[in-house]
Design an enzyme around this catalytic site. Structure first.
Site, PDB file in Angstrom:
ATOM      1  N   GLU A   1      32.081  21.222 -12.883  1.00 35.20           N
ATOM      2  CA  GLU A   1      32.404  20.155 -11.938  1.00 35.20           C
ATOM      3  C   GLU A   1      33.612  19.301 -12.330  1.00 35.20           C
ATOM      4  OE1 GLU A   1      29.469  16.869 -11.998  1.00 35.20           O
ATOM      5  OE2 GLU A   1      28.154  18.239 -13.085  1.00 35.20           O
TER       6      GLU A   1
ATOM      7  N   HIS B   1      34.918  12.095 -16.805  1.00 35.43           N
ATOM      8  CA  HIS B   1      33.561  12.602 -17.058  1.00 35.43           C
ATOM      9  C   HIS B   1      33.610  14.032 -17.602  1.00 35.43           C
ATOM     10  CE1 HIS B   1      33.600  15.078 -13.369  1.00 35.43           C
ATOM     11  NE2 HIS B   1      34.030  14.025 -12.691  1.00 35.43           N
TER      12      HIS B   1
ATOM     13  N   ASP C   1      22.929  21.356  -7.406  1.00 34.37           N
ATOM     14  CA  ASP C   1      23.848  20.235  -7.631  1.00 34.37           C
ATOM     15  C   ASP C   1      25.243  20.692  -7.227  1.00 34.37           C
ATOM     16  OD1 ASP C   1      25.140  17.982  -8.545  1.00 34.37           O
ATOM     17  OD2 ASP C   1      24.749  18.341 -10.673  1.00 34.37           O
TER      18      ASP C   1
ATOM     19  N   HIS D   1      29.350   7.031  -9.270  1.00 34.58           N
ATOM     20  CA  HIS D   1      27.940   7.036  -8.866  1.00 34.58           C
ATOM     21  C   HIS D   1      27.710   6.339  -7.528  1.00 34.58           C
ATOM     22  CE1 HIS D   1      26.394   7.827 -13.220  1.00 34.58           C
ATOM     23  NE2 HIS D   1      26.869   8.902 -12.637  1.00 34.58           N
TER      24      HIS D   1
ATOM     25  N   ASP E   1       0.797  -1.225   0.000  1.00 35.07           N
ATOM     26  CA  ASP E   1       0.000   0.000   0.000  1.00 35.07           C
ATOM     27  C   ASP E   1       0.834   1.282   0.000  1.00 35.07           C
ATOM     28  OD1 ASP E   1      -2.372  -1.277  -0.092  1.00 35.07           O
ATOM     29  OD2 ASP E   1      -2.774  -1.162   2.062  1.00 35.07           O
TER      30      ASP E   1
ATOM     31  N   ARG F   1      36.200  16.016  -6.343  1.00 30.46           N
ATOM     32  CA  ARG F   1      35.401  16.763  -7.321  1.00 30.46           C
ATOM     33  C   ARG F   1      34.923  18.043  -6.638  1.00 30.46           C
ATOM     34  NH1 ARG F   1      32.402  13.077  -8.817  1.00 30.46           N
ATOM     35  NH2 ARG F   1      30.456  13.335  -7.672  1.00 30.46           N
TER      36      ARG F   1
END
Ligand code: GLY
Ligand code: MN
Ligand code: MN
Length: 464
Positions: A409, A358, A275, A247, A38, A430
């Site tokens: 970043e 990245h 962010d 991640h 539920d 980072r």
């Protein structure tokens, strides 16, 4: 709620539809998601639906016609259900509250959509946000085709609404900017709180440890106490070597003195994301090896910030950061100059990707990785470096304009490997800020938490 801004957005969307050949746009909000039995996941509207309506209830659809007519389908009032789930706006109140021309009970959607789609040249709906429209559209079109003998025409073209919505959402208006500034401010405060918390814990027990989830709790406390509805994405709180897992999510690892803590976390406020990433020493003092790498990342971010201004291309920040990071890798011996050559050679071979794999930023807005085209689609393709540094012929990166918001970043991630100085092993760093492009440069909206190493150390000592 003042619906003016939402009405203006729908008007602009209708105009964009007219310029693109006309038709009708269908936008569904996000479905409710069951967690188990539920219990549902907390409900989060669809970003574009909310951008156009400000309406937060589930089970709702927006229709915008190229002629400017608008309709909302929503749940009808229902006293029995409202006892359990709260008040509904309802069909009768929706036009005045939301500024739409008409509202219909969503239970009658099949009949309403068949009418709305009649005699439209094209039907537009956004790709990439679930299958609600394409799944049901065929039924509506078939119902309409069955009426063809009575002279009703059925749309023959289906078109992707996502690029039109993305283009609108990419340019933030004053209200959006104010909300994003506040979201970034709350998140910066949460990062500062996490730093102070770790500083205090290690002052009290220098040989102790702090669990990642304890730090995450500090972030969540700060988000909610300032009214942010939730994190904008899964918070990363990474102790030591976990920072090299890009991640990684906050888990239960122990953070110890001498290690770095990387936090990538931001709140969502009134539908807008922030962010932020900061990396700080658990006990408030960078080791010499950590500091060497940290200062390279700071310099890379400064170089990227310097080229984030109107007229520059979105990808310029990445190129600027990569150059500084690569020079740093050569200077400190992460890369062996004799083996890989000079900065230009390393960029050309993409050897820097061993430690920086990245991109340096993305659009930020309602979604943390917000919508918006990254390429200058109206320009001719030309030869340029791709993500691996290899020359390819493709459209250039998009030119920045005031009102766009990007993250900046850069990072360095050193996994243990042969030939890599051991003192750098398992260091992951980072630094990420949220930049609003202004008329003259950019405004860093997320700087209420320090970046410079000495300022972080001072904060963690409790002296600021
Ligand atoms: N927090 C997600 C990102 O930095 O892209
Ligand atoms: Mn980011
Ligand atoms: Mn991030």
């Amino acid at each position: 709620m003042d619906s003016t801004v939402f009405t203006q957005r729908r008007t602009r969307l209708a105009q964009a539809l007219r310029e693109a050949g006309g038709g009708i746009a269908l936008i569904a909000t996000a479905p409710e998601r069951q967690r188990n039995s539920d219990s549902d996941h907390p409900y989060r509207h669809d970003s574009s639906f909310h951008y156009l309506t400000g309406f937060e209830e589930p089970t709702a659809w927006l229709v915008v016609q190229a002629n400017g007519a608008t309709a909302l389908l929503c749940r009808e009032r229902d006293p029995e259900h409202e006892i359990w789930d709260g008040l509904r706006l309802g069909v009768e109140a929706a036009p005045a509250a939301l500024g739409v021309d008409q509202a219909f009970d969503v239970a009658t959607i099949d009949a309403v959509m068949a009418d709305q789609l009649a005699n439209q040249p094209a039907v537009w709906f956004p790709s990439g946000v679930g299958d609600a429209v394409p799944r049901r559209l065929q039924t509506w079109l078939e119902a309409l085709r069955a009426r063809s003998r009575s002279g009703v025409e059925c749309p023959t073209v289906q078109r992707d609404l996502a690029p039109l919505l993305a283009e609108m959402r990419l340019h933030k208006d004053a209200g959006e900017i104010a909300t994003m500034r506040r979201a970034a401010q709350i998140s910066a405060g949460a990062h500062a709180r996490a730093m102070r918390y770790c500083g205090a814990r290690f002052r009290a027990a220098p040989q102790g440890s702090v669990r990642e989830y304890e730090i995450e709790a500090e972030l969540l406390h700060e988000f909610r106490r300032h009214g942010a509805q939730s994190p904008a994405y899964t918070s990363i709180v990474a102790a030591g070597a976990n920072a090299c897992v890009l991640h990684y999510a906050a888990a239960d690892a122990e953070l110890r003195a001498g290690e770095l803590c990387l936090i990538d976390a931001g709140c969502e406020l009134d539908g807008y994301a922030s962010d932020i990433t900061r990396t700080f020493p658990a006990d408030g003092r960078f080791t010499p090896a950590q500091r060497e790498l940290y200062d390279i990342v700071v310099a890379a971010q400064e170089a990227a910030i310097a080229v984030t201004r109107p007229g520059a291309r979105q990808r310029d920040a990445h190129h600027a950061a990569v150059r500084v990071l690569t020079q740093g890798m050569l200077d400190v011996g992460l890369l062996d100059r004799n083996a890989v050559g000079d900065v230009d050679a390393v960029i050309a071979s993409a050897a820097y990707r061993q430690f920086y794999m990245h991109g340096t930023g993305h659009w930020l807005g309602r979604d943390v990785h917000d919508v918006g085209e990254y390429l200058a689609l109206d320009e001719a393709p030309c030869e340029q470096p791709n993500g691996l540094g290899r020359p390819v012929v493709m459209k250039p990166s998009r030119v920045l304009a005031p009102g766009m918001v990007v993250t900046i970043e850069p990072g360095l991630y050193v996994r243990p490997a042969a030939g890599v100085p051991e003192r750098f092993w398992n260091i992951g760093i980072r630094i990420e800020d949220d930049a609003l492009v202004t008329d003259t440069g950019c405004e860093l909206m997320s700087r209420d938490v320090p970046v410079v190493a000495a300022e972080i150390e001072a904060l963690m000592r409790g002296s600021t």
